[in-house]
Write an enzyme that holds these catalytic residues in place. Structure first.
Site, PDB file in Angstrom:
ATOM      1  CE1 TYR A 118      -3.559   2.746   0.946  1.00  0.00           C
ATOM      2  CE2 TYR A 118      -1.758   3.600   2.277  1.00  0.00           C
ATOM      3  CZ  TYR A 118      -2.989   3.770   1.687  1.00  0.00           C
ATOM      4  OH  TYR A 118      -3.650   4.970   1.811  1.00  0.00           O
ATOM      5  CD  GLU A 206      -5.975   5.087  -0.768  1.00  0.00           C
ATOM      6  OE1 GLU A 206      -5.889   4.968   0.462  1.00  0.00           O
ATOM      7  OE2 GLU A 206      -7.071   5.161  -1.369  1.00  0.00           O
TER       8      GLU A 206
END
Length: 397
Positions: A118, A206
């Site tokens: 992530y 993101e």
């Protein structure tokens, strides 16, 4: 301004970030054509069909599926396009899917195991610095990772005077447990990702997941991107990416007439000049037992035309039970605002079916109160903040 995944990936690719390649399709036939083209260009045998909506958690809602042949591409794309996709980040009604991204399969077998990470770039408001947030636990359940195992989430703050330094990119790659080719690839990925964030005037990048492939390539498999609205005047190429179908239609209409409007889940419509006063007015409504239905800043002008436009925008929300107008007459005189309210009310006729409370303070406030009181309209006037709150409470009772 939020972007679709395929648009975010376009920006990333323009800054040298490796991405999972794909093509957009608006119907099942286009999806099959896109899959054939991808196979020719990339050699991929399987394809990932991804719903393109402004919401995360698409996989959990059935908006991301793997197709192993062209028949499955057609069937899956046909089932996703037109569906109302419900995810943890949408309302109970979900969002209608108008298009899909047909992407290459990047989880192919090779010399090493694939790994998902992530990574996001955003502003740390407390520190006043940009920050890279990253974790070894990439995938659909990153929120659960943050809640249950926060020690697995790392952050790297960037000094605005120096920008991202090489040792910081290496530190990130090291903390992700990478070595060799994958380590070098990740340092390049992080450097290019941060450059894309800064030079596109983004407020968020993101990537979940960032994938280490079986042959040690590092790529963005997803991309959630938000561009700062205030910078769109110098990023016109990104302004053209705005998808109005994904935005609140009332907010879109308000923006078109120059009103700063944000839709909220309340019962008291607000019409205010100045963002600070608008926030204080929302607090006032809460203290009076109501809930603000919107944030609406009419700015430095409040003539009859602008007030009427604001009225029409607010009244599109069926949950509104009353409207509170709270204007400070500094740049604009209170008597002119009062006359604008009266004229707008008369122009709209029977369209206004809820009580209106008007609190005007500043230049010519007393004269403004007289105009409102002598108008013969069902408008309640107030001078003090608390007086306006009491009237809100009274009409909601």
């Amino acid at each position: 301004m939020n972007l679709h995944e395929y648009q975010g990936k376009e920006i990333l690719a323009s800054f040298g970030v490796r991405i999972q390649r794909g093509l957009v399709a608006y119907n099942a036939k286009e999806a099959v054509d896109a899959a054939k083209q991808l196979t020719q260009e990339t050699g991929t045998g399987w394809h990932v069909i991804k719903a393109q909506v402004h919401a995360g958690g698409r996989g959990k809602g059935g908006g991301v599926k793997l197709a192993k042949n062209l028949r499955e591409v057609e069937e899956i794309a046909g089932s996703i396009i037109g569906m109302n996709l419900v995810t943890p980040q949408t309302s109970a009604e979900g969002k209608k899917v108008h298009k899909v991204l047909v992407a290459e399969d990047v989880y192919y077998p090779g010399d090493s195991e694939t790994s998902e990470f992530y990574m996001s770039v955003l502003l740390n408001r407390a520190a006043g610095r940009n920050m890279i947030m990253y974790s070894t636990e990439g995938g659909m359940d990153i929120e659960e990772v943050a809640e249950k195992t926060p020690h697995l989430i790392f952050t790297e703050e960037i000094n605005p005077a120096t920008g991202l330094l090489p040792f910081q990119a290496r530190k990130i790659a090291f903390n992700l447990g990478l070595s060799g080719t994958a380590f070098k690839e990740m340092t390049k990925f992080v450097t290019s990702l941060y450059k894309a964030y800064v030079e596109s005037d983004a407020s968020l990048f993101e990537i979940n997941p960032v994938l280490k492939t079986s042959d040690d390539k590092i790529m963005a498999v997803d991309a959630k991107v938000s561009i700062d609205d205030n910078a769109l005047y110098r990023r016109k190429q990104y302004a053209e990416m705005r998808d109005l179908l994904e935005e609140n239609p009332i907010e879109v209409e308000a923006r078109a007439v120059g009103l700063n409007y944000v839709d909220l889940d309340g019962n008291v419509g607000c019409m205010v000049n100045g963002a600070g006063l608008a926030m204080a007015t929302m607090d006032l409504i809460k203290m009076a037992g109501g809930e603000p239905a919107n944030f609406l800043d009419v700015g430095g002008t409040a003539d009859a035309k602008r007030v009427e436009e604001a009225f029409r925008i607010i009244l599109k929300d069926p949950a509104v039970k009353c409207i509170l107008i709270n204007i400070f007459g500094g740049i604009v005189r209170c008597d002119r605002v009062a006359q604008g309210v009266v004229d707008a009310y008369k122009n709209m006729g029977d369209a206004i079916k809820v009580p209106i409370i008007v609190r005007l303070q500043g230049t010519n406030a007393e004269l403004a109160k007289e105009i409102i009181d002598n108008s013969g309209l069902a408008v309640h006037s107030a001078v003090q903040f608390q007086e306006a709150a009491d009237k809100v409470k009274e009409v909601l009772a």
